[in-house]
Design a protein around this motif. Structure first.
Motif, mmCIF file in Angstrom:
data_model
loop_
_atom_site.group_PDB
_atom_site.id
_atom_site.type_symbol
_atom_site.label_atom_id
_atom_site.label_comp_id
_atom_site.label_asym_id
_atom_site.label_seq_id
_atom_site.Cartn_x
_atom_site.Cartn_y
_atom_site.Cartn_z
ATOM 1 N N PRO A 47 4.701 73.929 10.116
ATOM 2 C CA PRO A 47 5.928 74.967 10.546
ATOM 3 C C PRO A 47 7.338 74.375 9.903
ATOM 4 O O PRO A 47 7.764 72.955 11.288
ATOM 5 N N GLY A 48 8.187 74.015 9.536
ATOM 6 C CA GLY A 48 9.198 73.415 9.232
ATOM 7 C C GLY A 48 9.620 72.427 8.095
ATOM 8 O O GLY A 48 10.719 72.292 7.775
ATOM 9 N N ASP A 49 8.379 72.253 7.338
ATOM 10 C CA ASP A 49 8.220 72.121 6.442
ATOM 11 C C ASP A 49 8.406 72.547 5.353
ATOM 12 O O ASP A 49 7.768 73.594 4.983
ATOM 13 N N TRP A 50 8.682 72.819 3.632
ATOM 14 C CA TRP A 50 8.272 72.824 3.314
ATOM 15 C C TRP A 50 7.591 71.989 2.074
ATOM 16 O O TRP A 50 6.963 72.914 0.629
ATOM 17 N N ASP A 51 6.946 71.293 2.424
ATOM 18 C CA ASP A 51 5.541 71.163 1.269
ATOM 19 C C ASP A 51 4.015 70.591 2.423
ATOM 20 O O ASP A 51 4.596 70.153 3.957
ATOM 21 N N ILE A 52 2.878 70.219 2.115
ATOM 22 C CA ILE A 52 1.941 69.776 2.812
ATOM 23 C C ILE A 52 1.976 68.190 3.572
ATOM 24 O O ILE A 52 1.650 68.440 3.523
ATOM 25 N N GLY A 53 2.942 67.527 2.634
ATOM 26 C CA GLY A 53 3.240 66.440 2.551
ATOM 27 C C GLY A 53 2.256 65.677 1.694
ATOM 28 O O GLY A 53 1.225 65.797 1.710
ATOM 29 N N TYR A 54 2.596 64.822 1.230
ATOM 30 C CA TYR A 54 1.887 63.626 -0.246
ATOM 31 C C TYR A 54 1.402 62.565 0.502
ATOM 32 O O TYR A 54 1.741 61.648 0.293
ATOM 33 N N TYR A 55 0.946 62.064 1.737
ATOM 34 C CA TYR A 55 0.547 61.067 2.600
ATOM 35 C C TYR A 55 -0.870 60.855 2.594
ATOM 36 O O TYR A 55 -1.090 61.771 2.919
ATOM 37 N N GLU B 25 12.619 63.286 5.371
ATOM 38 C CA GLU B 25 12.280 62.478 5.805
ATOM 39 C C GLU B 25 11.051 62.409 6.272
ATOM 40 O O GLU B 25 10.447 63.756 6.002
ATOM 41 N N LEU B 26 10.228 61.814 7.493
ATOM 42 C CA LEU B 26 9.491 61.822 7.954
ATOM 43 C C LEU B 26 8.483 63.059 8.647
ATOM 44 O O LEU B 26 9.679 63.334 9.771
ATOM 45 N N SER B 27 7.902 63.981 8.335
ATOM 46 C CA SER B 27 7.394 64.865 9.024
ATOM 47 C C SER B 27 7.001 64.568 10.585
ATOM 48 O O SER B 27 6.305 63.460 10.752
ATOM 49 N N ASP B 28 7.257 64.760 12.110
ATOM 50 C CA ASP B 28 6.607 64.951 13.061
ATOM 51 C C ASP B 28 5.210 64.338 12.697
ATOM 52 O O ASP B 28 4.565 63.766 13.611
ATOM 53 N N GLY B 29 4.359 65.612 12.386
ATOM 54 C CA GLY B 29 2.670 65.720 11.985
ATOM 55 C C GLY B 29 2.483 64.036 11.516
ATOM 56 O O GLY B 29 1.460 63.590 11.204
ATOM 57 N N GLN B 30 3.396 63.373 9.990
ATOM 58 C CA GLN B 30 3.240 62.861 9.271
ATOM 59 C C GLN B 30 2.983 61.639 10.586
ATOM 60 O O GLN B 30 2.685 60.296 10.232
ATOM 61 N N VAL B 31 3.880 61.738 11.230
ATOM 62 C CA VAL B 31 4.021 60.190 12.295
ATOM 63 C C VAL B 31 3.466 60.532 12.827
ATOM 64 O O VAL B 31 2.783 58.354 12.898
ATOM 65 N N ASP B 32 2.996 60.670 13.584
ATOM 66 C CA ASP B 32 1.378 61.654 14.314
ATOM 67 C C ASP B 32 0.373 60.836 13.603
ATOM 68 O O ASP B 32 -0.532 60.168 14.147
ATOM 69 N N TRP B 33 -0.271 61.138 12.682
ATOM 70 C CA TRP B 33 -0.782 60.423 11.912
ATOM 71 C C TRP B 33 -0.688 59.400 11.455
ATOM 72 O O TRP B 33 -1.965 58.118 11.763
ATOM 73 N N LEU B 34 0.457 59.041 11.264
ATOM 74 C CA LEU B 34 0.637 57.681 10.343
ATOM 75 C C LEU B 34 0.328 56.548 11.853
ATOM 76 O O LEU B 34 -0.646 56.086 11.879
#
Length: 555
Positions: A347-355, A376-385
């Motif tokens: 939710p709130g992101d425009w793409d799945i995130g290429y990470y 910017e880095l999404s919250d989901g991406q930061v948690d994953w990182l």
């Protein structure tokens, strides 16, 4: 006899308009206008363009001129000296020709303007073929690329290629080059099987670590390729990889960088290679993707060396700003990874995130995405990182993304990005970060006096036009001051903020106090890891000379 003679000469004479059928007259005038425009471009348009972009031409330094590295000023002079005289002479003839045609009179076209027009056409075609070898793709012809490989999970490798007609996606492979007794299939995406496609991706899993495999692609070509799987983190194997950013469809620089890598390290001396985003200028520009997969560019090493990329801002756009174009469609097609099958848009992101991330020996490489949530880095991406780094706490930890977290160049630093990553850098002990976006080489040593320092490298010299760092109109208050920057023996501007304190103009630039060295040049980086020592080398594209080398001892 007289009639025959008259008939013979009537064939050779230049016809008058009254001798031409009416339907031919518009075509004749149209031909004259085309010739006029051709000479106009060369005689007037070229010098005007050079005048307008002179500063950019001067700033570029050198360029590949049909295989010879020359100063861009010299190239401009050569082009002007050849094309402008031809253009001006042809322009004069063309004007006379059009005026005569409008008066419905005969005009005898001499040999000189014909030779001039043919010369311009030959030079133009030669330039297109040399600098844009994938020109035919603009005509809708399907490309033939590959193969190129990438790590797939902990024990796999994925192999991709493209064909001009739809075929099945199958490879044969094995550890014995004379007995390829194993087979794997895929499809347009690696999880698809059975359907014929133009793009092909096959994922092989369950491979033995640190093992050399050979493979062939039936029906594609007859070549025997090979790759070596990643050693385990506890193997103690040395690691060597190259990394750069912003190739941006510049085949000239790409060819040189790949040539330099190959000359200095060879295919056997590289374990993988990475591009920090802006692989192309527009995601839907197939001819620019062709420049990457070209056999003189990454296509030369990618059948053997795993080839990974991050997303840049340019992959988020299209040539015509098409709002209906799927986000980063070609990036995700040509550079697939396991997450493509399972990840959903948050939710709130425009793409799945290429990470994603991968391991090679004791090196853990993380590819981040600056663009899956409002640049910017999404919250989901930061948690994953954080979770990903915690799982690899004993390894060397390297990050790669596109936006320049710290930079003295055009775009400058991104404090919001730094605010997110700096606590993670310290808590998770990230050893080095690589990024692109601002087209220079620059090195920062963040928290260098503390136990958990992080080396940050702006390595955006892969092909994009170099930034005009000493031009106040381009840089504003962050212009590189001449008293603190200098030109080295390669003609490149150099900046070392940390070596002086007499000028405070960079104090508005976030992270300026950690800056060590910057040089305005096309380049690539090579990183070597041997046990607890990592060495970060940067090399100039123009002659493969060493820019700087920094070592990090992990405690």
């Amino acid at each position: 006899m007289e009639n025959n003679k008259k008939g013979r000469f009537s064939i050779l004479k230049i016809p008058d308009y009254k001798d031409l059928p009416k339907w031919k007259i518009p075509f004749k005038i149209f031909g004259r206008i085309i010739m006029f425009l051709l000479f106009l471009v060369c005689g007037v348009g070229l010098p005007v363009a050079v005048a307008i972009f002179w500063e950019d031409i001067v700033y570029q330094g050198t360029y590949d001129f049909f295989g010879v590295q020359l100063s861009t000023i010299v190239i401009a002079i050569i082009a002007l000296s050849i094309l402008v005289p031809i253009g001006i002479y042809g322009l004069i003839v063309s004007v006379k020709m059009i005026i005569t045609d409008l008066q419905m009179k005969k005009f005898r076209l001499t040999l000189a303007p014909k030779i001039g027009a043919i010369t311009i056409i030959i030079l133009s075609i030669s330039a297109v073929l040399y600098y844009t070898p994938g020109w035919y793709l603009y005509l809708g012809i399907n490309p033939k690329w590959g193969p190129y490989i990438a790590f797939h999970g902990d024990d796999g490798m994925q192999i991709s290629w493209d064909t001009r007609s739809k075929t099945e996606s199958k490879i044969v492979y094995g550890t014995d080059p004379n007995n390829l007794d194993l087979e794997a299939t895929g499809g347009e995406y690696f999880w698809e099987t059975g359907e014929k496609s133009l793009h092909h991706c096959v994922a092989i899993t369950g491979l033995t670590s640190n093992q050399k495999y050979y493979y062939k692609i039936p029906g594609f070509d007859n070549n025997l390729y090979y790759f070596t799987t990643a050693p385990s983190p506890t193997s103690g194997e040395e690691v060597s990889f190259t990394i750069l950013g912003d190739t941006q469809g510049n085949l000239n620089i790409q060819k040189q960088n790949i040539g330099c890598m190959n000359a200095k390290f060879g295919i056997e001396g590289l374990n993988f290679t990475v591009v920090c985003g802006d692989n192309v200028n527009d995601d839907d520009n197939i001819a620019e993707w062709d420049m990457l997969f070209n056999k003189q560019s990454y296509g030369k090493i990618a059948p053997y060396v795993p080839y990974h990329v991050s997303s840049g801002n340019h992959e988020c756009g299209t040539m015509n700003d098409d709002p209906d174009y799927p986000p980063r469609q070609n990036l995700k097609l040509f550079h697939q990874n396991k997450f493509l099958k399972t990840r959903e848009i948050e939710p709130g992101d425009w793409d799945i995130g290429y990470y994603y991330s991968f391991n090679y020996s004791n090196v853990h490489m993380v590819i981040l995405d600056n663009f899956n949530s409002n640049e910017e880095l999404s919250d989901g991406q930061v948690d994953w990182l954080i979770q990903d780094l915690e799982r690899n706490s004993d390894n060397w930890k390297f990050l790669c993304f596109h936006h320049s977290m710290y930079s003295s160049s055009d775009h400058g630093s991104y404090p919001d990005l730094a605010e997110i990553l700096e606590p993670i850098m310290h808590e998770q002990q990230i050893h080095a970060i690589f990024y692109g976006h601002d087209h220079i080489y620059e090195y920062y040593e963040v928290n260098g006096t503390e136990p958990h320092k992080t080396y940050c490298f702006l390595c955006a010299g892969g092909g994009g036009s170099l930034k005009q760092v000493t031009n106040p109109e381009k840089m504003g208050e962050r212009v590189w001051p001449t008293e603190q920057s200098y030109v080295n023996e390669w003609g490149n501007y150099v900046l070392e903020i940390g070596s002086w304190t007499t000028d405070d103009r960079f104090e508005t630039q976030y992270g300026w106090e950690w800056q060590v060295y910057a040089e305005r040049t096309h380049h690539y980086m090579q990183v070597s890891v041997d046990g607890n020592v990592a060495t970060f080398n940067a090399y100039r594209t123009v002659d493969n000379s060493l820019i700087k080398s920094y070592s990090y001892v992990k405690t």
